[in-house]
Write a protein that holds these residues in place. Structure first.
Motif, mmCIF file in Angstrom:
data_model
loop_
_atom_site.group_PDB
_atom_site.id
_atom_site.type_symbol
_atom_site.label_atom_id
_atom_site.label_comp_id
_atom_site.label_asym_id
_atom_site.label_seq_id
_atom_site.Cartn_x
_atom_site.Cartn_y
_atom_site.Cartn_z
ATOM 1 N N ARG A 1 -5.586 4.564 -1.903
ATOM 2 C CA ARG A 1 -6.169 5.846 -1.421
ATOM 3 C C ARG A 1 -6.267 5.083 -0.072
ATOM 4 N N ILE A 2 -6.854 4.037 0.332
ATOM 5 C CA ILE A 2 -7.249 3.589 1.453
ATOM 6 C C ILE A 2 -5.435 3.941 2.560
ATOM 7 N N LEU A 3 -4.768 3.393 1.892
ATOM 8 C CA LEU A 3 -3.339 3.193 2.460
ATOM 9 C C LEU A 3 -3.080 4.846 3.009
ATOM 10 N N ASP A 4 -3.069 6.027 1.590
ATOM 11 C CA ASP A 4 -2.460 7.141 2.001
ATOM 12 C C ASP A 4 -3.729 7.429 2.975
ATOM 13 N N VAL A 5 -4.967 7.102 3.277
ATOM 14 C CA VAL A 5 -5.786 7.492 4.428
ATOM 15 C C VAL A 5 -5.240 7.072 5.775
ATOM 16 N N ALA A 6 -4.778 6.059 5.321
ATOM 17 C CA ALA A 6 -4.652 5.593 7.365
ATOM 18 C C ALA A 6 -3.731 5.740 7.145
ATOM 19 N N GLU A 7 -2.802 6.028 6.339
ATOM 20 C CA GLU A 7 -1.302 6.739 7.069
ATOM 21 C C GLU A 7 -1.451 7.835 7.990
ATOM 22 N N ASP A 8 -2.857 8.789 7.583
ATOM 23 C CA ASP A 8 -2.697 10.191 8.883
ATOM 24 C C ASP A 8 -3.731 9.963 9.394
ATOM 25 N N VAL A 9 -4.511 7.974 9.473
ATOM 26 C CA VAL A 9 -5.429 8.411 10.567
ATOM 27 C C VAL A 9 -4.768 8.256 11.245
ATOM 28 N N PHE A 10 -4.376 6.874 11.636
ATOM 29 C CA PHE A 10 -3.626 5.694 12.468
ATOM 30 C C PHE A 10 -2.195 6.901 13.303
ATOM 31 N N ALA B 1 -4.675 -5.450 11.425
ATOM 32 C CA ALA B 1 -2.864 -5.152 12.036
ATOM 33 C C ALA B 1 -2.324 -5.551 10.294
ATOM 34 N N ALA B 2 -3.464 -5.878 9.421
ATOM 35 C CA ALA B 2 -2.421 -6.223 7.905
ATOM 36 C C ALA B 2 -2.357 -4.852 7.136
ATOM 37 N N LEU B 3 -3.765 -4.196 7.888
ATOM 38 C CA LEU B 3 -3.441 -2.703 7.116
ATOM 39 C C LEU B 3 -2.379 -1.673 7.590
ATOM 40 N N LEU B 4 -2.575 -1.602 9.164
ATOM 41 C CA LEU B 4 -1.114 -1.160 9.671
ATOM 42 C C LEU B 4 0.682 -1.702 9.748
ATOM 43 N N GLN B 5 0.759 -2.764 8.716
ATOM 44 C CA GLN B 5 1.901 -3.134 8.486
ATOM 45 C C GLN B 5 2.439 -2.573 7.050
ATOM 46 N N ALA B 6 0.703 -2.455 6.643
ATOM 47 C CA ALA B 6 0.854 -2.153 4.699
ATOM 48 C C ALA B 6 1.911 -0.666 4.748
ATOM 49 N N VAL B 7 0.554 -0.229 6.306
ATOM 50 C CA VAL B 7 1.399 1.784 5.938
ATOM 51 C C VAL B 7 2.764 1.700 6.960
ATOM 52 N N ILE C 1 5.274 6.239 15.046
ATOM 53 C CA ILE C 1 5.397 5.772 16.341
ATOM 54 C C ILE C 1 4.023 5.516 16.910
ATOM 55 N N ALA C 2 3.158 6.241 16.677
ATOM 56 C CA ALA C 2 2.199 6.070 16.520
ATOM 57 C C ALA C 2 1.073 4.823 15.771
ATOM 58 N N ILE C 3 1.656 5.155 14.260
ATOM 59 C CA ILE C 3 1.410 3.891 13.817
ATOM 60 C C ILE C 3 1.590 2.521 13.847
ATOM 61 N N GLY C 4 3.334 2.859 14.295
ATOM 62 C CA GLY C 4 3.409 0.946 15.400
ATOM 63 C C GLY C 4 3.157 0.657 15.893
ATOM 64 N N ASP C 5 3.071 2.426 17.464
ATOM 65 C CA ASP C 5 2.487 1.515 18.198
ATOM 66 C C ASP C 5 0.340 0.897 18.083
ATOM 67 N N ALA C 6 0.670 1.577 17.509
ATOM 68 C CA ALA C 6 -1.269 0.437 16.799
ATOM 69 C C ALA C 6 -1.064 -0.853 15.821
ATOM 70 N N LEU C 7 -0.280 -0.801 15.273
ATOM 71 C CA LEU C 7 -0.246 -2.049 14.552
ATOM 72 C C LEU C 7 0.332 -3.239 16.168
ATOM 73 N N LEU C 8 1.049 -2.922 16.876
ATOM 74 C CA LEU C 8 1.388 -3.786 17.964
ATOM 75 C C LEU C 8 0.026 -3.996 18.585
ATOM 76 N N ALA C 9 -0.565 -2.438 19.039
ATOM 77 C CA ALA C 9 -2.203 -2.619 19.767
ATOM 78 C C ALA C 9 -3.358 -4.175 18.340
ATOM 79 N N ALA C 10 -3.006 -3.877 17.429
ATOM 80 C CA ALA C 10 -3.781 -4.562 16.727
ATOM 81 C C ALA C 10 -3.392 -5.997 16.304
ATOM 82 N N GLY C 11 -2.402 -6.413 17.614
ATOM 83 C CA GLY C 11 -2.174 -7.840 17.666
ATOM 84 C C GLY C 11 -1.064 -8.600 16.033
ATOM 85 N N GLY C 12 -0.506 -7.121 15.690
ATOM 86 C CA GLY C 12 0.339 -6.789 14.916
ATOM 87 C C GLY C 12 1.998 -7.190 15.783
ATOM 88 N N ASP C 13 3.004 -7.866 14.902
ATOM 89 C CA ASP C 13 4.165 -8.277 15.689
ATOM 90 C C ASP C 13 5.356 -7.426 15.075
#
Length: 188
Positions: A15-24, A55-61, A101-113
């Motif tokens: 559920r967290i992944l589903d929501v995070a994909e939509d939110v981010f 970043a870990a959440l965004l990477q999983a998404v 793209i929005a999720i990828g950009d959010a990942l980079l902004a959160a310190g993920g690479d």
């Protein structure tokens, strides 16, 4: 009792992944894990228990999204019309681009690479697109003088263009049509 908790924890994670994909996907780097927790119906501690950082959440998404797209591409390989499968999936990836793209950009902004699991998942998608391309070329539906690097560059550029917020939908559709026309076999 332990098994019920594991099932509940798995349900929470999904559920967290589903929501995070939509939110981010909608909010990009301005979206928050607090909003994810609220909309998923869990506490922020539950989010961070599953994903220790944003970043870990965004990477999983992103990994899950790439994996899902790869599975769709692999399913398209069974289409009896290779050209229809290739161009249909190309269009699908372009239509899906703004969220990715929005999720990828959010990942980079959160310190993920974007390395590690996300890079492996992206490479799996790229290989599946390559298989669709090769099959379409063998069927004569795509010109044979292009290779995956050029096609993927066109896909990325067309996706970025389609995701641009100030571009009219009609212009984006025409750009996609020009790219697809350019990939069609040349007529003698």
């Amino acid at each position: 009792m332990g098994r019920a908790q594991r099932v509940d924890a798995q349900a929470n994670r999904g559920r967290i992944l589903d929501v995070a994909e939509d939110v981010f996907g909608r909010g990009g780097e301005t979206a928050s894990t607090d909003e994810v927790a609220r909309l998923a119906g869990v506490g922020i501690a539950t989010v961070f228990r599953h994903f220790p950082t944003k970043a870990a959440l965004l990477q999983a998404v992103l990994v899950r999204r790439f994996d899902r797209l790869r599975e769709q591409a692999e399913a398209a390989l069974r289409d009896p019309e290779p050209g229809t499968a290739f161009f249909g999936f190309f269009r699908h990836l372009v239509a899906d681009a703004a969220t990715k793209i929005a999720i990828g950009d959010a990942l980079l902004a959160a310190g993920g690479d974007g390395d590690g699991e996300a890079a492996r998942a992206s490479a799996g998608l790229r290989r599946a697109v390559g298989a669709l391309l090769e099959r379409a070329q063998q069927a004569g539906a795509v010109r044979d003088d292009v290779e995956l690097p050029e096609v993927y560059a066109l896909l990325v550029a067309t996706s970025r263009t389609a995701a641009h917020p100030d571009l009219e939908a009609e212009v984006s559709a025409r750009v996609l049509a020009v790219v697809i026309d350019g990939l069609a076999p040349r007529r003698a």
